[in-house]
Motif scaffolding. Structure first.
Motif, PDB file in Angstrom:
ATOM      1  N   CYS A  82       0.849  -1.183   0.000  1.00 26.15           N
ATOM      2  CA  CYS A  82       0.000   0.000   0.000  1.00 26.15           C
ATOM      3  C   CYS A  82       0.891   1.241   0.000  1.00 26.15           C
ATOM      4  CB  CYS A  82      -0.910   0.021   1.226  1.00 26.15           C
ATOM      5  SG  CYS A  82      -2.096  -1.355   1.292  1.00 26.15           S
ATOM      6  N   THR A  99      -4.406   7.509  -0.308  1.00 24.76           N
ATOM      7  CA  THR A  99      -3.936   6.166   0.027  1.00 24.76           C
ATOM      8  C   THR A  99      -4.400   5.193  -1.045  1.00 24.76           C
ATOM      9  OG1 THR A  99      -5.902   5.688   1.354  1.00 24.76           O
ATOM     10  CG2 THR A  99      -4.000   6.640   2.493  1.00 24.76           C
ATOM     11  N   SER A 100      -3.591   4.178  -1.270  1.00 23.84           N
ATOM     12  CA  SER A 100      -3.913   3.192  -2.302  1.00 23.84           C
ATOM     13  C   SER A 100      -3.179   1.898  -1.988  1.00 23.84           C
ATOM     14  CB  SER A 100      -3.493   3.707  -3.680  1.00 23.84           C
ATOM     15  OG  SER A 100      -3.562   2.692  -4.663  1.00 23.84           O
ATOM     16  N   ALA A 119       0.205  -0.256  -6.489  1.00 25.10           N
ATOM     17  CA  ALA A 119      -0.463   0.867  -5.832  1.00 25.10           C
ATOM     18  C   ALA A 119      -0.164   2.139  -6.614  1.00 25.10           C
ATOM     19  CB  ALA A 119       0.043   0.994  -4.397  1.00 25.10           C
ATOM     20  N   ALA A 168      -1.620   6.544  -7.122  1.00 28.39           N
ATOM     21  CA  ALA A 168      -2.509   7.624  -6.692  1.00 28.39           C
ATOM     22  C   ALA A 168      -2.399   8.770  -7.680  1.00 28.39           C
ATOM     23  CB  ALA A 168      -2.128   8.092  -5.291  1.00 28.39           C
TER      24      ALA A 168
END
Length: 246
Positions: free
Chosen positions: A172, A197-198, A206, A208
């Motif tokens: 993450c 957040t991802s 992940a 963003a």
């Protein structure tokens, strides 16, 4: 003279080459065999034709044209050999292979980290920054494996383990501007628009995305113009954050 077995094989190969749904172009060995058998057939036909002409020549001497007729006769036009079907198939197969090669080159050239192929430009790769301490309040429940990365236009990125306990679980990430973060009082507050957040999923990393605007607090900390779009993508293989700008 071709054998009966060769005749059967030749017929089968011709069906694969000339019948509807022909597939011989994908089988180089079969295509080569077709050319070989048709070449044998040509030799056999030529030999048979030559034998017939020799017998005709022995049976009767050809008449010689009279001088006047010979003078007025037009010279025979040379006849160009017609291409055999197998030659056409071979050329078509070669063209198909060349087309596939060009397509493959185009596909390979477009392979990049930008997952949507939107025309964004890669502007930075952020390496891990051991000197930057990621606030623990941003990763509650995570006790190890947190990494902070170099700063880009006032933004920081941190990656950390997800709640998936498997060894190859995707990480993450969080993207924010430290100047807008307040961690006093045991919690935190963020005086900006983009606290992102991802988490990755399987092979997908992940990432963003954000777009700076005149009324976003993050714009004041950067040297970027209003309307700039940014994408942060985690590169697991190199443990880097790839930054795209649009």
């Amino acid at each position: 003279m071709p054998s009966i077995d060769d005749d059967g094989e030749l017929a089968a190969l011709r069906r694969r080459a000339y019948a509807p749904g022909a597939d011989i172009s994908a089988d180089p060995a079969a295509l080569q065999r077709l050319i070989e058998l048709e070449g044998h057939e040509d030799v056999s036909d030529s030999a048979t034709s030559a034998s017939g002409e020799e017998r005709s020549a022995l049976a009767a001497e050809p008449e010689r044209p009279a001088p006047d007729d010979a003078a007025g006769a037009e010279p025979a036009r040379p006849r160009l050999p017609r291409p055999r079907h197998s030659t056409v198939v071979m050329v078509s197969a070669a063209a198909l292979v060349a087309l596939c090669a060009v397509t493959a080159l185009v596909v390979v050239q477009r392979v990049q980290t930008d997952p949507l192929q939107t025309g964004a430009t890669q502007v930075a790769r952020l390496s891990a920054d051991p000197s930057f301490e990621v606030p623990s309040v941003l990763t509650p429940g995570v006790t190890s494996g947190t990494t902070g990365y170099a700063e880009y236009e006032g933004f920081r990125v941190a990656t950390y383990a997800s709640f998936d306990a498997s060894a190859d679980a995707a990480k993450c990430m969080t993207v924010w501007q430290p100047d807008l973060l307040d961690v006093s009082g045991g919690g935190f507050s963020y005086d900006g628009r983009y606290f992102l957040t991802s988490c990755g999923a399987g092979i997908f990393p992940a990432n963003a995305m954000l777009q700076l605007s005149d009324d976003s607090a993050e714009l004041r900390v950067t040297d970027l113009p209003s309307g700039t779009s940014l994408q942060f993508v985690y590169d697991r293989e190199h443990d880097e954050i790839v930054v795209f700008r649009g």
